[in-house]
Design an enzyme around this catalytic site. Structure first.
Site, PDB file in Angstrom:
ATOM      1  N   MET A  48      -8.941   8.308   0.222  1.00  0.00           N
ATOM      2  CA  MET A  48      -9.818   8.617   1.368  1.00  0.00           C
ATOM      3  C   MET A  48     -10.341  10.043   1.234  1.00  0.00           C
ATOM      4  O   MET A  48      -9.572  10.950   0.940  1.00  0.00           O
ATOM      5  CB  MET A  48      -9.023   8.502   2.662  1.00  0.00           C
ATOM      6  CG  MET A  48      -8.366   7.152   2.844  1.00  0.00           C
ATOM      7  SD  MET A  48      -7.407   7.135   4.369  1.00  0.00           S
ATOM      8  CE  MET A  48      -6.730   5.474   4.301  1.00  0.00           C
ATOM      9  N   ASP A  68      -4.730   3.778  -1.810  1.00  0.00           N
ATOM     10  CA  ASP A  68      -5.847   4.078  -0.904  1.00  0.00           C
ATOM     11  C   ASP A  68      -6.317   5.521  -1.050  1.00  0.00           C
ATOM     12  O   ASP A  68      -5.593   6.453  -0.725  1.00  0.00           O
ATOM     13  CB  ASP A  68      -5.393   3.878   0.547  1.00  0.00           C
ATOM     14  CG  ASP A  68      -5.223   2.410   0.901  1.00  0.00           C
ATOM     15  OD1 ASP A  68      -6.175   1.637   0.667  1.00  0.00           O
ATOM     16  OD2 ASP A  68      -4.157   2.052   1.416  1.00  0.00           O
ATOM     17  N   SER A 109       0.833  -1.208   0.000  1.00  0.00           N
ATOM     18  CA  SER A 109       0.000   0.000   0.000  1.00  0.00           C
ATOM     19  C   SER A 109       0.864   1.253   0.000  1.00  0.00           C
ATOM     20  O   SER A 109       1.625   1.499   0.927  1.00  0.00           O
ATOM     21  CB  SER A 109      -0.918   0.018   1.218  1.00  0.00           C
ATOM     22  OG  SER A 109      -1.513   1.300   1.309  1.00  0.00           O
ATOM     23  N   HIS A 149      -1.167  -1.139  -4.276  1.00  0.00           N
ATOM     24  CA  HIS A 149      -2.452  -0.801  -3.651  1.00  0.00           C
ATOM     25  C   HIS A 149      -2.484   0.705  -3.371  1.00  0.00           C
ATOM     26  O   HIS A 149      -1.560   1.258  -2.770  1.00  0.00           O
ATOM     27  CB  HIS A 149      -2.593  -1.602  -2.348  1.00  0.00           C
ATOM     28  CG  HIS A 149      -3.931  -1.490  -1.694  1.00  0.00           C
ATOM     29  ND1 HIS A 149      -5.025  -2.225  -2.080  1.00  0.00           N
ATOM     30  CD2 HIS A 149      -4.347  -0.716  -0.659  1.00  0.00           C
ATOM     31  CE1 HIS A 149      -6.058  -1.927  -1.306  1.00  0.00           C
ATOM     32  NE2 HIS A 149      -5.685  -1.000  -0.439  1.00  0.00           N
ATOM     33  N   ASP A 176      -6.962  -6.510   3.830  1.00  0.00           N
ATOM     34  CA  ASP A 176      -6.387  -5.164   3.877  1.00  0.00           C
ATOM     35  C   ASP A 176      -6.399  -4.600   5.291  1.00  0.00           C
ATOM     36  O   ASP A 176      -7.462  -4.318   5.847  1.00  0.00           O
ATOM     37  CB  ASP A 176      -7.188  -4.258   2.934  1.00  0.00           C
ATOM     38  CG  ASP A 176      -6.574  -2.882   2.782  1.00  0.00           C
ATOM     39  OD1 ASP A 176      -5.447  -2.661   3.271  1.00  0.00           O
ATOM     40  OD2 ASP A 176      -7.236  -2.022   2.169  1.00  0.00           O
ATOM     41  N   MET A 183     -12.121   4.713  -0.609  1.00  0.00           N
ATOM     42  CA  MET A 183     -12.823   4.903   0.671  1.00  0.00           C
ATOM     43  C   MET A 183     -13.496   6.266   0.601  1.00  0.00           C
ATOM     44  O   MET A 183     -13.118   7.215   1.283  1.00  0.00           O
ATOM     45  CB  MET A 183     -11.818   4.800   1.831  1.00  0.00           C
ATOM     46  CG  MET A 183     -11.392   3.356   2.081  1.00  0.00           C
ATOM     47  SD  MET A 183      -9.862   3.247   3.022  1.00  0.00           S
ATOM     48  CE  MET A 183      -8.693   3.354   1.668  1.00  0.00           C
ATOM     49  N   MET A 223     -11.786  -5.808   4.928  1.00  0.00           N
ATOM     50  CA  MET A 223     -11.027  -4.886   5.778  1.00  0.00           C
ATOM     51  C   MET A 223     -10.736  -5.574   7.109  1.00  0.00           C
ATOM     52  O   MET A 223     -11.644  -5.995   7.823  1.00  0.00           O
ATOM     53  CB  MET A 223     -11.812  -3.597   6.030  1.00  0.00           C
ATOM     54  CG  MET A 223     -11.984  -2.694   4.808  1.00  0.00           C
ATOM     55  SD  MET A 223     -10.462  -2.309   3.923  1.00  0.00           S
ATOM     56  CE  MET A 223      -9.461  -1.572   5.215  1.00  0.00           C
ATOM     57  N   HIS A 278      -8.302   1.437  -4.106  1.00  0.00           N
ATOM     58  CA  HIS A 278      -9.288   1.185  -3.055  1.00  0.00           C
ATOM     59  C   HIS A 278      -9.936   2.518  -2.687  1.00  0.00           C
ATOM     60  O   HIS A 278      -9.305   3.361  -2.062  1.00  0.00           O
ATOM     61  CB  HIS A 278      -8.541   0.555  -1.860  1.00  0.00           C
ATOM     62  CG  HIS A 278      -9.377   0.320  -0.653  1.00  0.00           C
ATOM     63  ND1 HIS A 278      -8.830   0.035   0.591  1.00  0.00           N
ATOM     64  CD2 HIS A 278     -10.726   0.313  -0.464  1.00  0.00           C
ATOM     65  CE1 HIS A 278      -9.786  -0.140   1.473  1.00  0.00           C
ATOM     66  NE2 HIS A 278     -10.952   0.030   0.866  1.00  0.00           N
TER      67      HIS A 278
HETATM   68  C1  DX5 Z   1      -6.586   1.367   5.521  1.00  0.00           C
HETATM   69  C2  DX5 Z   1      -6.113   1.106   4.112  1.00  0.00           C
HETATM   70  C3  DX5 Z   1      -5.030   0.112   4.029  1.00  0.00           C
HETATM   71  C4  DX5 Z   1      -3.746   0.529   4.659  1.00  0.00           C
HETATM   72  C5  DX5 Z   1      -3.012  -0.711   5.085  1.00  0.00           C
HETATM   73  O1  DX5 Z   1      -7.685   2.204   5.485  1.00  0.00           O
HETATM   74  O2  DX5 Z   1      -7.187   0.649   3.317  1.00  0.00           O
HETATM   75  O3  DX5 Z   1      -4.790  -0.269   2.673  1.00  0.00           O
HETATM   76  O4  DX5 Z   1      -2.914   1.282   3.808  1.00  0.00           O
HETATM   77  O5  DX5 Z   1      -1.905  -0.319   5.819  1.00  0.00           O
HETATM   78  P1  DX5 Z   1      -1.289  -1.233   6.965  1.00  0.00           P
HETATM   79  O6  DX5 Z   1      -0.776  -2.452   6.277  1.00  0.00           O
HETATM   80  O7  DX5 Z   1      -0.214  -0.355   7.526  1.00  0.00           O
HETATM   81  O8  DX5 Z   1      -2.385  -1.539   7.930  1.00  0.00           O
HETATM   82 ZN    ZN Z   2      -6.688  -0.243   1.256  1.00  0.00          ZN
END
Ligand code: DX5
Ligand code: ZN
Length: 216
Positions: free
Chosen positions: A36, A34, A7, A32, A174, A67, A136, A65
């Site tokens: 947000m 993320d 990620s 990956h 994840d 969010m 998750m 991903h």
């Molecule tokens: C959390 C994300 C994850 C995050 C994982 O909201 O969706 O993808 O980056 O990071 P680690 O492996 O540090 O938990």
């Molecule tokens: Zn993620």
């Protein structure tokens, strides 16, 4: 062998090119990404221009991903930014079936993510239509959180559901993934492991990626 998706959330944002190059040279399969929005989750990460910049250097598929609330508003934009796999949250898309069809029509693989409190049974009528299910294993919003142990049972339950429904969807885990929980996740049926902090805080990230890849 599991698919490893480091990620980028845990990368050095002031030097993303170096981290993307490191991933290109590593055993990682996907990157990956993320996104947000500060509404669906209590944090804001980055958006379309940053993904475009990553895409310019990435030699591996971008596993994006989302969010964000109402992800259906931005599917085309994420395609244009360079997403190869686009995952939306079940909790964030009212007309999930339509959203999935649109992602696929745009030429991307379609994923559905569920929060730790969301039951596997809610996926029953959508698993035949999707390429990826993201379980998750932390509450989304932040990297570096503690893995929720109930994820092992959920992974097994999902693997059974995929079997009975004849779905080819991959199971992605994840949040909080590390070398200690990864073998048990793979044994329970996980196909894809996302790892942020475990990879990027390591002195030698490429070695950690290789170790995860060689598990099971
Ligand atoms: C959390 C994300 C994850 C995050 C994982 O909201 O969706 O993808 O980056 O990071 P680690 O492996 O540090 O938990
Ligand atoms: Zn993620």
């Amino acid at each position: 062998m599991p698919i490893i998706a480091p990620s980028i959330l845990a990368a050095d944002f002031a030097n993303l090119q170096a981290d993307v190059t490191m991933l290109n040279d590593s055993a990682a399969d996907w990157i990956h990404v993320d996104v947000m929005d500060g509404v669906f989750v209590p944090n804001i990460s980055f958006g379309l221009p940053v993904i475009k910049a990553i895409k310019k250097h990435a030699q591996k598929p971008l596993d994006v991903h989302l969010m964000i609330v109402q992800p259906e508003r931005y599917l085309q934009a994420f395609k244009e930014a360079g997403a190869d796999i686009l995952t939306v949250h079940l909790e964030a898309s009212t007309h999930l079936h339509r959203t999935i069809q649109e992602i696929k029509a745009l030429g991307m693989q379609a994923g559905v993510a569920i929060n730790p409190h969301t039951a596997i049974s809610l996926l029953k009528d959508i698993v035949a239509d999707i390429d990826l299910i993201c379980l998750m294993s932390v509450n989304p919003g932040f990297g570096g959180q503690k893995f929720i142990e109930n994820t092992f049972a959920k992974t097994s339950e999902l693997a059974s559901l995929l079997k009975v429904t004849n779905s080819k969807a991959k199971i992605e885990i994840d949040g909080g993934v590390n070398q200690a929980n990864a073998p048990k996740l793979i044994a329970a049926g996980a196909d894809v492991l996302v790892a942020g902090n475990f990879v990027f805080t390591a002195p030698k990230p490429k070695e950690v990626i290789q170790q995860l890849k060689s598990l099971a």
